[in-house]
Scaffold this active site. Structure first.
Site, short mmCIF file in Angstrom:
data_model
loop_
_atom_site.label_atom_id
_atom_site.label_comp_id
_atom_site.label_asym_id
_atom_site.label_seq_id
_atom_site.Cartn_x
_atom_site.Cartn_y
_atom_site.Cartn_z
N SER A 252 0.82 -1.20 0.00
CA SER A 252 0.00 0.00 0.00
C SER A 252 0.85 1.25 0.00
O SER A 252 2.03 1.23 0.34
CB SER A 252 -0.94 0.01 1.21
N LYS A 253 0.19 2.30 -0.41
CA LYS A 253 0.83 3.60 -0.48
C LYS A 253 1.42 3.97 0.89
O LYS A 253 2.48 4.56 0.97
CB LYS A 253 -0.25 4.61 -0.87
N ARG A 254 0.73 3.56 1.92
CA ARG A 254 1.17 3.91 3.26
C ARG A 254 2.52 3.30 3.62
O ARG A 254 3.28 3.84 4.40
CB ARG A 254 0.12 3.52 4.31
#
Ligand code: GLU
Length: 481
Positions: A252-254
């Site tokens: 994920s982007k996170r």
């Protein structure tokens, strides 16, 4: 049938590796089948508008060589290819569905829906729109329209029976219609939702194979109900498994490690990224691993697509990047390495030598500054124990003698070049009946102040230049006194 696929990114300002892979597979499938690859920008969610996001999409695709045959910038027979520019095309289709009973206007307010959602939650149920507005009479609807009450248009899904479809990767999928909800097709601002726009656009753009992430798999029956309501031909579906960070988590982007641009910025080669991403969820059926984009076009086949999620393995990507780096020409290597040389403060040094000592070691270009830190700054506090090396047959006494002998000879050299430095040092070793390593080890330690360096004493000496070399050799000798 002409194969037509599309990449339909939303302009989020971020090219997730998973997104890139969706686009790549659609591209490869089209090319493999001598079809067309379209680019469509899905920007109906105006609240999420990000400046420059569309450019990022163009740039990324161009960068990796995924050329599109129709798209916003080049046009095509079925344009426009930006959904916000197609805004006026969707409403008539939605109205057609209202007429045929497959859709209806919904005037429920946010607050009303919230209340019903909360009530459902209190009963321990998940809220599904209850078709409240489906039951409004013609007059009630007209009165609301006349009063200018805002409304959305919802799909009227059947409450009984099942809907099935066949996915080319997952086979036949059947869902109970009672599990489907009456999705919004047209929002209050007149914009279509993804749920509606994807169907209308894929139909109007004559998309033969819809390739997209698996998160849309469960909604596909709803889309098929729309195709059926219009009497349109249903496309072939190819859904792709997610890319995972590990068994439990999606990449994920996170995690900060999911964007194409971030990898490029770190010094991954785009060819390596594309190659690696292609193998996340597809395998060629043999043990080949290194593919150029055109080789991928040739080899790509749906039968090699995986039903299970792919795990993103940074080590494997790094290994693959190293393979691509090793295969670069000297000039290409230097071109890619130059920004990192600049960062490391070594851009003025001999690039032929730098290439020779680095190309086989560097796996990602951002490793360069750490690898060469000793070239710009000697850590004078290094441990004198480094001079002792069993394999080279050196200890502090031997090293002291070597440096004491080498310093005046190098000092007296009229020139400073590789050949001369080499012949001088090797000549001295031969003259003294010493192993080359016994002479070169202390020299290199004194030059670098560390045991592990890319390159040997001669290369490092040339990179440092005569003055700096002499300065360091003297520091080394002093340490051994
Ligand atoms: N705009 C959608 C997304 O970015 C595209 C999904 C699709 O390919 O249909 O997820």
């Amino acid at each position: 049938m002409e194969v037509r696929t599309r990449f339909a990114p939303s302009p989020t300002g971020y090219m997730h590796i998973g997104n890139l892979r969706s686009g790549l597979y659609a591209y490869l499938f089209a090319r493999h089948n001598h079809g067309k690859f379209l680019l469509r920008i899905e920007d109906t969610d105006q609240e999420r508008f990000v400046e420059g996001a569309t450019d990022l999409i163009y740039r990324t695709l161009k960068d990796v060589g995924m050329n599109w045959d129709e798209g916003p910038d080049i046009g095509g027979e079925y344009g426009p290819y930006v959904q916000s520019e197609r805004k006026s095309m969707y409403l008539p289709f939605a109205e057609q569905l209202i007429k045929s009973g497959h859709a209806y206007r919904c005037f429920c307010t946010k607050e009303e829906l919230e209340e019903r959602r909360a009530a459902a939650a209190a009963r321990g149920e998940t809220f599904k729109y209850d078709k409240h507005c489906l039951h409004l009479s013609e007059d009630e609807i007209q009165a609301r329209l006349d009063a200018g009450v805002p409304y959305v248009i919802r799909q009227n899904v059947p409450t009984e029976g099942t809907t099935s479809f066949t996915d080319m990767v997952f086979g036949t999928i059947t869902v109970n219609n009672s599990d489907l909800d009456d999705s919004i097709l047209i929002k209050a601002d007149g914009m279509p939702t993804y749920n509606f726009a994807n169907v209308v656009d894929d139909h109007l753009m004559k998309i033969s194979h819809v390739m997209r992430g698996m998160e849309y798999l469960s909604s596909t029956p709803k889309y098929n109900l729309l195709y059926e309501a219009f009497g349109w031909e249903i496309p072939h579906y190819i859904h792709m498994t997610p890319i995972m960070r590990d068994a439990q988590h999606k990449l994920s982007k996170r995690d900060g490690d999911a964007s194409y641009a971030d990898f490029v910025d770190k010094g991954y080669l785009k060819e390596a990224l594309v190659n690696y991403v292609a193998l996340l969820g597809w395998n060629p059926g043999d043990d080949r691993e290194i593919f150029s984009l055109s080789e991928l076009c040739e080899a790509f086949d749906v039968s090699g697509m995986s039903k299970s999620p792919a795990i993103f393995d940074p080590e494997k990507l790094t290994w693959m990047n190293a393979q691509y780096i090793m295969a670069l020409s000297k000039e290409e290597f230097t071109r890619h390495a130059m920004p990192w040389y600049e960062k490391a403060g070594i851009a003025h040094m001999d690039t032929d030598i730098l290439c020779r000592i680095l190309q086989q070691r560097v796996r990602v270009f951002n490793e360069i500054p750490d690898m060469v830190d000793f070239l710009t700054k000697l850590d004078e506090g290094y441990d004198a124990a480094l001079f002792t090396n069993k394999k080279s047959k050196t200890d502090s006494l031997v090293s002291k003698n070597v440096l004491g002998m080498v310093i005046p000879v190098l000092e007296a050299l009229p020139n400073w070049n590789e050949e001369l430095l080499h012949d001088t040092l090797i000549g001295m070793a031969a003259e003294k009946g010493m192993k080359n390593g016994t002479l070169l080890w202390p020299v290199r330690i004194a030059m670098a102040g560390k045991a592990v360096t890319p390159g040997g004493a001669i290369e490092i000496g040339i990179l440092l230049g005569k003055d700096e070399t002499m300065r360091r050799l003297k520091i080394g000798l002093e340490k051994l006194q």
